[in-house]
Write a protein that holds these residues in place. Structure first.
Motif, mmCIF file in Angstrom:
data_model
loop_
_atom_site.group_PDB
_atom_site.id
_atom_site.type_symbol
_atom_site.label_atom_id
_atom_site.label_comp_id
_atom_site.label_asym_id
_atom_site.label_seq_id
_atom_site.Cartn_x
_atom_site.Cartn_y
_atom_site.Cartn_z
ATOM 1 N N ALA A 244 -30.735 34.185 29.725
ATOM 2 C CA ALA A 244 -30.348 33.472 28.511
ATOM 3 C C ALA A 244 -29.514 34.342 27.580
ATOM 4 O O ALA A 244 -28.621 33.844 26.877
ATOM 5 C CB ALA A 244 -31.595 32.975 27.779
ATOM 6 N N LYS A 283 -41.123 32.337 25.078
ATOM 7 C CA LYS A 283 -39.876 31.573 25.142
ATOM 8 C C LYS A 283 -38.755 32.362 24.493
ATOM 9 O O LYS A 283 -37.637 31.881 24.341
ATOM 10 C CB LYS A 283 -40.035 30.216 24.461
ATOM 11 N N THR A 291 -35.036 30.066 25.596
ATOM 12 C CA THR A 291 -35.050 29.264 26.811
ATOM 13 C C THR A 291 -35.541 27.855 26.528
ATOM 14 O O THR A 291 -36.269 27.605 25.565
ATOM 15 C CB THR A 291 -35.965 29.914 27.871
ATOM 16 N N ALA A 292 -35.173 26.935 27.418
ATOM 17 C CA ALA A 292 -35.549 25.533 27.239
ATOM 18 C C ALA A 292 -37.001 25.276 27.607
ATOM 19 O O ALA A 292 -37.619 24.335 27.127
ATOM 20 C CB ALA A 292 -34.633 24.650 28.089
ATOM 21 N N GLY A 293 -37.556 26.097 28.486
ATOM 22 C CA GLY A 293 -38.945 25.929 28.906
ATOM 23 C C GLY A 293 -39.584 27.278 29.127
ATOM 24 O O GLY A 293 -39.234 28.262 28.477
ATOM 25 N N THR A 304 -37.741 21.089 34.314
ATOM 26 C CA THR A 304 -37.982 22.005 33.204
ATOM 27 C C THR A 304 -39.480 22.268 33.102
ATOM 28 O O THR A 304 -40.279 21.311 33.106
ATOM 29 C CB THR A 304 -37.503 21.406 31.860
ATOM 30 N N GLU A 306 -42.068 22.469 31.078
ATOM 31 C CA GLU A 306 -42.142 21.979 29.701
ATOM 32 C C GLU A 306 -43.310 22.554 28.906
ATOM 33 O O GLU A 306 -43.158 22.915 27.727
ATOM 34 C CB GLU A 306 -42.244 20.454 29.725
ATOM 35 N N SER A 318 -35.787 15.408 34.878
ATOM 36 C CA SER A 318 -34.648 14.757 34.226
ATOM 37 C C SER A 318 -33.685 14.288 35.304
ATOM 38 O O SER A 318 -32.973 15.095 35.903
ATOM 39 C CB SER A 318 -33.950 15.724 33.267
ATOM 40 N N ASN A 334 -39.970 33.455 32.221
ATOM 41 C CA ASN A 334 -39.185 33.883 31.072
ATOM 42 C C ASN A 334 -39.268 35.388 30.877
ATOM 43 O O ASN A 334 -38.259 36.042 30.632
ATOM 44 C CB ASN A 334 -39.683 33.183 29.803
#
Length: 372
Positions: A244, A283, A291-293, A304, A306, A318, A334
């Protein structure tokens, strides 16, 4: 040979080709820029990986815990830096025991901790080297550069402690969101160490060691001619946060977790048999969500990670996916350092075929204290 997707889950994996490539990359960076490499052991907490680092030219090791230092010395390593001050009698005594077997370099940012160490050193007839911790922006440990000479003068009264240099950790880089911001932190890091070193030298101090370390900034600070020691840790594995930040592509990440899809309670939701006790809850550090997840699901951008319970995780779907209950997925955590600390061993593989087991044998809590 057993394949990684034949393993019971969850399982902690390390891609040996990627691991070796990452180790060589940092070793080459240091060698090309005439820097000593003292890797931070907290990332992997593995004597076998430490041996790989030493074979590639690591001069010594930086440790976050005395447990790590004890394991390294037990296996014959002789050059150890402690990242943080020690202040309790029990831990100082552990350090003294180690110092009779290896070269231990301490770190201080206050007089109080140094005083406690000096008293015990005097009783034992030992002399220990130390670094002054410089605050380059994280605002955790350390003195600001302008205060370094004042602290060094104060610590002169402790005759069993010898000043060797300065060190910093620019951990605030993990509060950034892109490579340009990372570069700016690297500049702060270099400027802080340069200023502290110059001020100390003006006061007559010989600054033998000018050390810093973080994986994101290492590629920038390696080119500075003042700094002579790099102490990165995460580069061994890399992870979703490094991706990221723009430090490496996803393909460089060596540590992953294999999990099985055990339920599909809704059309857009999977449940897997790995949770926070595998991935951790990072995260992004210091309140910034990078990060998104909670990880990157390899080969499946439609998924993802979640949310996490302790032993299970929710995977949001998705769009379309070809996965079903019973299938296994491979997730890049992560924060690799946290994940590696969750297990007693990593399963080493090449191109999906299992080759060996790497013990994670220098974790905290792996040594039972001696009770009186």
């Amino acid at each position: 040979m057993t394949e990684i997707f034949d393993l019971p889950t969850p399982a902690f994996l390390v891609d040996l080709d990627k691991l070796e490539n990452n180790l060589r990359g940092m070793a080459d960076l240091c060698r090309e820029n005439k820097k000593q490499l003292w890797p931070m052991v907290k990332t992997h907490k593995s004597i076998e990986i430490a041996k790989m680092q030493a074979d590639l030219g690591a001069k010594g090791f930086l440790v976050g815990t005395i447990d790590e230092a004890e394991k390294l010395v037990e296996h014959g390593f002789k050059e150890i830096m402690l990242a943080y001050p020690v202040a309790s009698k029990e831990n100082i005594e552990r350090v003294i025991t180690l110092a009779k077997k290896a070269h231990i370099i301490l770190s201080f940012d206050t007089k109080e901790a140094a005083s406690k160490v000096d008293k015990i050193c005097e009783k034992e007839g030992l002399y220990l080297d130390y670094l002054i911790i410089i605050d380059s922006g994280l605002h955790r440990f350390g003195v600001i550069p302008e205060k370094a000479p004042e602290l060094a003068k104060t610590l002169r009264e402790f005759h069993h402690l010898k000043f060797k240099g300065i060190a910093t950790h620019p951990g605030h880089v993990y509060a950034k969101t892109n490579s340009l911001e990372v570069k700016a932190v690297a500049e702060e890091e270099v400027n802080a160490l340069r200023l502290a070193s110059n001020l100390l030298e003006k006061e007559g101090f010989i600054v033998e060691i000018i050390a810093t370390g973080s994986t994101p900034t290492a590629f920038y600070v390696a080119k500075d001619d003042k700094i002579n020691v790099l102490r990165p840790g995460n580069y061994v594995f890399y992870d979703a946060i490094q991706v990221a930040l723009g430090i490496v592509p996803e393909e460089r990440c060596a540590l992953t977790v294999i999990a099985t899809i055990v339920s599909r309670p809704k059309d857009d939701l999977f449940i897997i048999d790995a949770g926070s006790k595998c991935f951790g809850l990072d995260k992004g550090a210091h309140g910034v969500f990078l990060t998104a997840g909670y990880g990157i699901v390899k080969g499946h951008p439609e998924l993802t990670v979640e949310s996490l319970s302790e032993e299970v995780g929710k995977i949001r779907i998705s769009g379309n996916t070809n996965l079903k209950v019973g299938d296994k997925i491979e997730v890049i955590p992560n924060h690799a350092c946290s994940s590696a600390n969750m297990t007693s061993f990593l399963i080493g593989h090449r191109r999906g075929l299992i080759e060996k087991i790497l013990p994670v044998d220098a974790r905290g809590g792996s040594r039972i204290p001696i009770l009186k």
